[in-house]
Motif scaffolding. Structure first.
Motif, short mmCIF file in Angstrom:
data_model
loop_
_atom_site.label_atom_id
_atom_site.label_comp_id
_atom_site.label_asym_id
_atom_site.label_seq_id
_atom_site.Cartn_x
_atom_site.Cartn_y
_atom_site.Cartn_z
N SER A 1 0.79 -1.22 -0.18
CA SER A 1 -0.04 0.06 0.09
C SER A 1 0.89 1.35 -0.08
O SER A 1 0.53 2.25 -0.62
N SER A 2 1.94 1.24 0.64
CA SER A 2 3.05 2.34 0.85
C SER A 2 3.57 2.51 -0.71
O SER A 2 3.71 3.59 -0.99
N LYS A 3 3.87 1.47 -1.43
CA LYS A 3 4.56 1.67 -2.63
C LYS A 3 3.70 2.18 -3.62
O LYS A 3 3.94 3.20 -4.35
N ALA A 4 2.14 1.90 -3.39
CA ALA A 4 1.24 2.49 -4.43
C ALA A 4 1.07 3.67 -3.97
O ALA A 4 1.02 4.83 -4.90
N LEU A 5 1.26 4.15 -2.90
CA LEU A 5 0.87 5.54 -2.46
C LEU A 5 2.30 6.41 -2.74
O LEU A 5 2.00 7.50 -3.45
N LEU A 6 3.35 5.91 -2.60
CA LEU A 6 4.56 6.61 -3.07
C LEU A 6 4.72 6.76 -4.62
O LEU A 6 5.28 7.68 -5.01
N ASP A 7 4.34 5.83 -5.34
CA ASP A 7 4.45 5.96 -6.65
C ASP A 7 3.44 7.04 -7.25
O ASP A 7 3.59 7.91 -8.13
N LYS A 8 2.33 7.11 -6.47
CA LYS A 8 1.30 8.38 -6.88
C LYS A 8 1.84 9.59 -6.36
O LYS A 8 1.63 10.76 -7.01
N ASN A 9 2.41 9.80 -5.28
CA ASN A 9 2.71 10.93 -4.56
C ASN A 9 4.19 10.72 -3.76
O ASN A 9 4.09 10.16 -2.61
N PRO A 10 5.25 10.91 -4.53
CA PRO A 10 6.27 10.72 -3.92
C PRO A 10 6.73 11.43 -2.72
O PRO A 10 7.95 11.06 -1.92
N SER A 11 6.04 12.45 -2.53
CA SER A 11 6.32 13.28 -0.95
C SER A 11 4.98 13.66 -0.52
O SER A 11 4.73 14.50 -0.26
N PRO A 12 4.47 12.33 0.28
CA PRO A 12 3.20 12.50 0.99
C PRO A 12 3.68 13.06 2.35
O PRO A 12 4.62 12.93 3.05
N SER A 13 2.75 13.89 2.81
CA SER A 13 2.73 14.50 4.32
C SER A 13 2.27 13.36 5.18
O SER A 13 1.86 12.24 4.62
N LYS A 14 2.46 13.43 6.47
CA LYS A 14 2.24 12.52 7.39
C LYS A 14 0.61 12.19 7.54
O LYS A 14 0.18 10.90 7.42
N GLU A 15 -0.07 13.12 7.34
CA GLU A 15 -1.78 12.79 7.06
C GLU A 15 -2.00 12.21 5.76
O GLU A 15 -2.96 11.29 5.78
N GLU A 16 -1.24 12.34 4.59
CA GLU A 16 -1.41 11.80 3.50
C GLU A 16 -1.04 10.39 3.65
O GLU A 16 -1.60 9.40 2.89
N ILE A 17 0.12 9.94 4.28
CA ILE A 17 0.53 8.47 4.61
C ILE A 17 -0.51 7.96 5.33
O ILE A 17 -1.14 6.64 4.97
N LYS A 18 -1.19 8.48 6.36
CA LYS A 18 -2.14 7.84 7.10
C LYS A 18 -3.38 7.54 6.14
O LYS A 18 -4.09 6.51 6.39
N ILE A 19 -3.75 8.38 5.51
CA ILE A 19 -5.04 8.40 4.47
C ILE A 19 -4.47 7.22 3.62
O ILE A 19 -5.34 6.40 3.31
N GLY A 20 -3.30 7.04 2.94
CA GLY A 20 -2.83 6.14 2.04
C GLY A 20 -2.80 4.62 2.84
O GLY A 20 -2.82 3.72 2.10
N LEU A 21 -2.58 4.72 4.11
CA LEU A 21 -2.78 3.14 4.60
C LEU A 21 -3.96 3.19 5.38
O LEU A 21 -4.00 1.89 6.16
N ASP A 22 -4.97 3.78 5.27
CA ASP A 22 -6.26 3.90 5.87
C ASP A 22 -6.90 2.22 5.72
O ASP A 22 -7.28 1.79 6.97
N GLY A 23 -6.67 1.61 4.93
CA GLY A 23 -7.40 0.26 4.67
C GLY A 23 -6.55 -0.94 5.19
O GLY A 23 -6.98 -2.16 5.25
N ASN A 24 -5.28 -0.40 5.85
CA ASN A 24 -4.46 -1.60 6.47
C ASN A 24 -4.68 -1.68 8.02
O ASN A 24 -4.19 -0.42 8.55
N ILE A 25 -4.82 -2.69 8.65
CA ILE A 25 -4.91 -2.78 10.16
C ILE A 25 -3.80 -3.29 10.61
O ILE A 25 -3.22 -4.34 10.07
N CYS A 26 -3.13 -2.63 11.69
CA CYS A 26 -1.79 -3.20 12.45
C CYS A 26 -2.47 -3.77 13.84
O CYS A 26 -2.67 -3.01 14.56
N ARG A 27 -2.37 -5.02 14.14
CA ARG A 27 -3.11 -5.42 15.51
C ARG A 27 -2.11 -5.18 16.39
O ARG A 27 -2.54 -5.13 17.56
N CYS A 28 -0.80 -4.92 16.15
CA CYS A 28 0.26 -4.77 17.05
C CYS A 28 0.14 -3.52 17.32
O CYS A 28 0.96 -2.78 18.40
N ALA A 29 -0.40 -2.24 16.68
CA ALA A 29 -0.70 -0.90 16.71
C ALA A 29 0.76 -0.26 16.69
O ALA A 29 1.04 0.52 17.43
#
Length: 158
Positions: free
Chosen positions: A108-136
């Motif tokens: 998901s990060s690769k897809a984000l960075l290919d589309k937006n090579p310089s994302p803000s922290k908020e854009e990273i959060k949005i880009g990874l929104d569909g991915n859940i980390c159970r370890c938080a």
């Protein structure tokens, strides 16, 4: 039905029934177990792969519908023994805990960075929104994506 799937730059001809998900084909038919079986409901992102550079949930994608598409799994991201800068950043920043969500997070990060090579922290959060980390471990994951973005930009790598 015979289906030709191009996965990690290799074409596979598979005899399928037509109802198999891409996740099932990757894991059960091809032994590509980096793509994880999580929720089966398109909720967790553990099964994320890239299809033509876009993140796709393989648990709800029929394999037969992807004939002719370019599919990339976590196994196809590295170049031989050299990890992709995103994979390196996840390791360096300690973003890997149990590791279950990481393949999906990386793709998901690769897809984000290919589309937006310089994302803000908020854009990273949005880009990874569909991915859940159970370890938080989200903070370290966000840091890894920021670090990889900087490294990719500096070295002009995709």
């Amino acid at each position: 039905m015979f289906v030709k799937l191009k996965i990690n730059k290799t074409v596979y001809t598979l005899d399928l029934m037509g109802h198999e998900t891409l996740l099932e084909v990757l894991r059960d038919n091809l032994g590509l177990t980096g793509t994880k079986h999580g929720c089966d409901e398109a909720e967790c992102g553990a099964c994320t792969v890239l299809v033509n550079g876009k993140s796709v949930l393989s648990c709800v994608s029929l394999a037969c519908d992807l004939e002719g598409e370019e599919i990339t799994t976590i196994e196809g991201l590295a170049q031989g023994d050299k990890l992709h800068p995103l994979q390196e950043a996840f390791l360096e920043k300690g973003a890997v805990q149990c590791g279950f969500c990481i393949p999906g997070m990386v793709l998901s990060s690769k897809a984000l960075l290919d589309k937006n090579p310089s994302p803000s922290k908020e854009e990273i959060k949005i880009g990874l929104d569909g991915n859940i980390c159970r370890c938080a471990g989200y903070q370290k994951i966000f840091e890894a994506v920021e670090s990889a973005a900087s490294e990719l930009k500096k070295n002009n790598v995709k």
